[in-house]
Design a protein around this motif. Structure first.
Motif, PDB file in Angstrom:
ATOM      1  N   SER A 253       0.838  -1.168   0.048  1.00  0.00           N
ATOM      2  CA  SER A 253      -0.015  -0.055  -0.154  1.00  0.00           C
ATOM      3  C   SER A 253       0.912   1.505   0.042  1.00  0.00           C
ATOM      4  O   SER A 253       0.475   2.315  -0.824  1.00  0.00           O
ATOM      5  CB  SER A 253      -0.879   0.319   1.292  1.00  0.00           C
ATOM      6  N   LYS A 254       1.758   1.404   0.683  1.00  0.00           N
ATOM      7  CA  LYS A 254       2.877   2.173   0.787  1.00  0.00           C
ATOM      8  C   LYS A 254       3.443   2.395  -0.549  1.00  0.00           C
ATOM      9  O   LYS A 254       3.558   3.625  -0.929  1.00  0.00           O
ATOM     10  CB  LYS A 254       3.946   2.162   1.943  1.00  0.00           C
ATOM     11  N   LEU A 255       3.948   1.560  -0.965  1.00  0.00           N
ATOM     12  CA  LEU A 255       4.560   1.493  -2.439  1.00  0.00           C
ATOM     13  C   LEU A 255       3.729   2.194  -3.344  1.00  0.00           C
ATOM     14  O   LEU A 255       4.345   2.907  -4.275  1.00  0.00           O
ATOM     15  CB  LEU A 255       4.988   0.229  -2.894  1.00  0.00           C
ATOM     16  N   LYS A 256       2.471   1.866  -3.338  1.00  0.00           N
ATOM     17  CA  LYS A 256       1.434   2.164  -4.283  1.00  0.00           C
ATOM     18  C   LYS A 256       1.171   3.817  -4.246  1.00  0.00           C
ATOM     19  O   LYS A 256       1.049   4.553  -5.171  1.00  0.00           O
ATOM     20  CB  LYS A 256       0.248   1.422  -4.165  1.00  0.00           C
ATOM     21  N   SER A 257       1.358   4.066  -2.793  1.00  0.00           N
ATOM     22  CA  SER A 257       1.027   5.641  -2.736  1.00  0.00           C
ATOM     23  C   SER A 257       2.126   6.590  -2.619  1.00  0.00           C
ATOM     24  O   SER A 257       1.997   7.901  -2.042  1.00  0.00           O
ATOM     25  CB  SER A 257       0.332   5.734  -1.279  1.00  0.00           C
ATOM     26  N   LEU A 258       3.283   5.963  -3.192  1.00  0.00           N
ATOM     27  CA  LEU A 258       4.554   6.968  -3.014  1.00  0.00           C
ATOM     28  C   LEU A 258       4.204   8.343  -3.969  1.00  0.00           C
ATOM     29  O   LEU A 258       3.407   8.068  -5.019  1.00  0.00           O
ATOM     30  CB  LEU A 258       5.578   6.113  -3.914  1.00  0.00           C
ATOM     31  N   PRO A 259       4.563   9.340  -3.815  1.00  0.00           N
ATOM     32  CA  PRO A 259       4.653  10.382  -4.669  1.00  0.00           C
ATOM     33  C   PRO A 259       5.280   9.999  -6.199  1.00  0.00           C
ATOM     34  O   PRO A 259       5.880   9.106  -6.274  1.00  0.00           O
ATOM     35  CB  PRO A 259       5.361  11.597  -4.108  1.00  0.00           C
TER      36      PRO A 259
ATOM     37  N   LYS B 161       7.282  11.013  -8.528  1.00  0.00           N
ATOM     38  CA  LYS B 161       8.704  10.994  -8.444  1.00  0.00           C
ATOM     39  C   LYS B 161       9.472   9.796  -7.915  1.00  0.00           C
ATOM     40  O   LYS B 161      10.035   9.209  -8.667  1.00  0.00           O
ATOM     41  CB  LYS B 161       9.252  12.333  -8.091  1.00  0.00           C
ATOM     42  N   GLU B 162       9.024   9.613  -6.661  1.00  0.00           N
ATOM     43  CA  GLU B 162       9.788   8.492  -5.793  1.00  0.00           C
ATOM     44  C   GLU B 162       9.280   6.974  -6.364  1.00  0.00           C
ATOM     45  O   GLU B 162      10.042   6.143  -6.763  1.00  0.00           O
ATOM     46  CB  GLU B 162       9.173   8.431  -4.555  1.00  0.00           C
ATOM     47  N   TYR B 163       7.860   7.119  -6.827  1.00  0.00           N
ATOM     48  CA  TYR B 163       7.539   5.840  -7.558  1.00  0.00           C
ATOM     49  C   TYR B 163       8.083   5.581  -8.573  1.00  0.00           C
ATOM     50  O   TYR B 163       8.607   4.249  -9.045  1.00  0.00           O
ATOM     51  CB  TYR B 163       5.755   6.235  -7.830  1.00  0.00           C
ATOM     52  N   PHE B 164       8.203   6.247  -9.690  1.00  0.00           N
ATOM     53  CA  PHE B 164       8.889   6.152 -10.842  1.00  0.00           C
ATOM     54  C   PHE B 164      10.529   5.826 -10.819  1.00  0.00           C
ATOM     55  O   PHE B 164      10.867   4.878 -11.587  1.00  0.00           O
ATOM     56  CB  PHE B 164       8.381   7.021 -11.964  1.00  0.00           C
ATOM     57  N   GLU B 165      10.968   6.522  -9.855  1.00  0.00           N
ATOM     58  CA  GLU B 165      12.343   6.301  -9.529  1.00  0.00           C
ATOM     59  C   GLU B 165      12.677   4.894  -9.198  1.00  0.00           C
ATOM     60  O   GLU B 165      13.393   4.070  -9.435  1.00  0.00           O
ATOM     61  CB  GLU B 165      12.991   7.263  -8.401  1.00  0.00           C
ATOM     62  N   LEU B 166      11.624   4.481  -8.066  1.00  0.00           N
ATOM     63  CA  LEU B 166      11.499   2.985  -7.835  1.00  0.00           C
ATOM     64  C   LEU B 166      11.614   1.805  -8.939  1.00  0.00           C
ATOM     65  O   LEU B 166      12.208   1.116  -8.853  1.00  0.00           O
ATOM     66  CB  LEU B 166      10.364   2.825  -6.516  1.00  0.00           C
TER      67      LEU B 166
ATOM     68  N   LEU C 146      -3.425   3.324 -14.453  1.00  0.00           N
ATOM     69  CA  LEU C 146      -3.183   4.417 -13.752  1.00  0.00           C
ATOM     70  C   LEU C 146      -1.708   5.162 -13.919  1.00  0.00           C
ATOM     71  O   LEU C 146      -1.708   6.168 -14.059  1.00  0.00           O
ATOM     72  CB  LEU C 146      -3.524   4.041 -12.064  1.00  0.00           C
ATOM     73  N   ASP C 147      -0.780   4.121 -14.073  1.00  0.00           N
ATOM     74  CA  ASP C 147       0.674   4.575 -14.052  1.00  0.00           C
ATOM     75  C   ASP C 147       0.905   5.155 -15.468  1.00  0.00           C
ATOM     76  O   ASP C 147       1.572   6.240 -15.458  1.00  0.00           O
ATOM     77  CB  ASP C 147       1.632   3.441 -13.822  1.00  0.00           C
ATOM     78  N   LEU C 148       0.325   4.815 -16.471  1.00  0.00           N
ATOM     79  CA  LEU C 148       0.363   5.294 -17.839  1.00  0.00           C
ATOM     80  C   LEU C 148       0.061   6.672 -17.685  1.00  0.00           C
ATOM     81  O   LEU C 148       0.737   7.709 -18.495  1.00  0.00           O
ATOM     82  CB  LEU C 148      -0.185   4.269 -18.818  1.00  0.00           C
ATOM     83  N   LYS C 149      -1.107   6.996 -16.991  1.00  0.00           N
ATOM     84  CA  LYS C 149      -1.369   8.453 -17.160  1.00  0.00           C
ATOM     85  C   LYS C 149      -0.588   9.226 -16.529  1.00  0.00           C
ATOM     86  O   LYS C 149      -0.711  10.423 -16.679  1.00  0.00           O
ATOM     87  CB  LYS C 149      -3.028   8.565 -16.526  1.00  0.00           C
ATOM     88  N   ARG C 150       0.258   8.844 -15.529  1.00  0.00           N
ATOM     89  CA  ARG C 150       1.099   9.648 -14.544  1.00  0.00           C
ATOM     90  C   ARG C 150       2.409   9.716 -15.000  1.00  0.00           C
ATOM     91  O   ARG C 150       3.215  10.087 -14.116  1.00  0.00           O
ATOM     92  CB  ARG C 150       0.601   9.632 -13.175  1.00  0.00           C
ATOM     93  N   VAL C 151       2.748   9.111 -15.938  1.00  0.00           N
ATOM     94  CA  VAL C 151       4.372   8.751 -16.265  1.00  0.00           C
ATOM     95  C   VAL C 151       4.922  10.066 -16.345  1.00  0.00           C
ATOM     96  O   VAL C 151       4.546  10.937 -16.979  1.00  0.00           O
ATOM     97  CB  VAL C 151       4.379   8.007 -17.608  1.00  0.00           C
ATOM     98  N   PRO C 152       6.044  10.374 -15.648  1.00  0.00           N
ATOM     99  CA  PRO C 152       6.594  11.673 -15.625  1.00  0.00           C
ATOM    100  C   PRO C 152       7.463  12.030 -17.052  1.00  0.00           C
ATOM    101  O   PRO C 152       7.716  10.655 -17.767  1.00  0.00           O
ATOM    102  CB  PRO C 152       7.913  11.706 -14.786  1.00  0.00           C
TER     103      PRO C 152
END
Length: 196
Positions: free
Chosen positions: A92-98, A100-105, A126-132
């Protein structure tokens, strides 16, 4: 008649003597039989007492062992439940990372799974929509020497993480799939940390 009376008296005395002898012999035999019976009964009682005591001790030990095993199973089940809850909280914590941190992970995880050849990376919707904006560039730099990785525009049927495909071979690297693959090691590590 006095002779006859004497004979009758003598016969009567002999009969009384014989009766007394028979009664004494019978009483003596009865005493022996009773003593033997008492001795056998005492031995049987002592044997039964010893056997019953040994059985009671054995039953007590078995009960203690059973209760101990049951208690250990319950403690283990409780520990597994706590560890599984910690794993769920981590996911749950990994999913809710900001973002920047999520995509660095994700980039660090992708780096561990890069193989030779041209790869395709699939993310959830969801991730495709927020890709940096710089994610694809970093992805290209990460895998350039091995053949490169292209980001798929089609969403993968996962909740988080990614699927990395090389031809017909795909590796599910969603957080849950990675944790499931390493669950025993994760449980061992968590147990060492939580239950020193």
């Amino acid at each position: 008649m006095s002779g006859l009376d004497e004979i009758l008296t003598l016969i009567e005395q002999q009969q009384k003597q014989t009766e007394e002898n028979i009664i004494n012999a019978a009483e003596s035999r009865a005493a022996v039989i009773k003593a033997e019976g008492d001795e056998k009964a005492k031995k049987a009682y002592e044997e039964h007492l010893r056997t019953a005591k040994a059985q009671a001790e054995k039953d007590f030990e078995n009960s203690c062992a059973s209760v101990d095993a049951s208690m250990k199973r319950k403690i283990l089940a409780c520990k597994v439940e706590i560890i599984d809850a910690a794993i769920e909280k981590t996911i749950s914590k990994l999913k809710s990372l900001p973002d920047k941190e999520y995509f660095e992970l994700l980039l660090r995880l992708i780096e561990r799974h890069v193989q030779k050849g041209k790869g395709v990376l699939s993310l959830c919707e969801l991730d495709l929509k927020r890709v940096p904006a710089d994610f694809e560039q970093k992805l290209h730099e990460l895998a350039a020497k091995d053949g490169g990785i292209e980001l798929s525009k089609e969403p993968a049927d996962i909740e988080d993480g990614f699927i990395l495909s090389y031809g017909l071979i795909s590796e599910n690297c969603s957080f849950r799939a990675m944790i499931e693959a390493e669950k025993e090691d994760i449980r061992d590590t968590a147990a060492r940390i939580l239950f020193r």
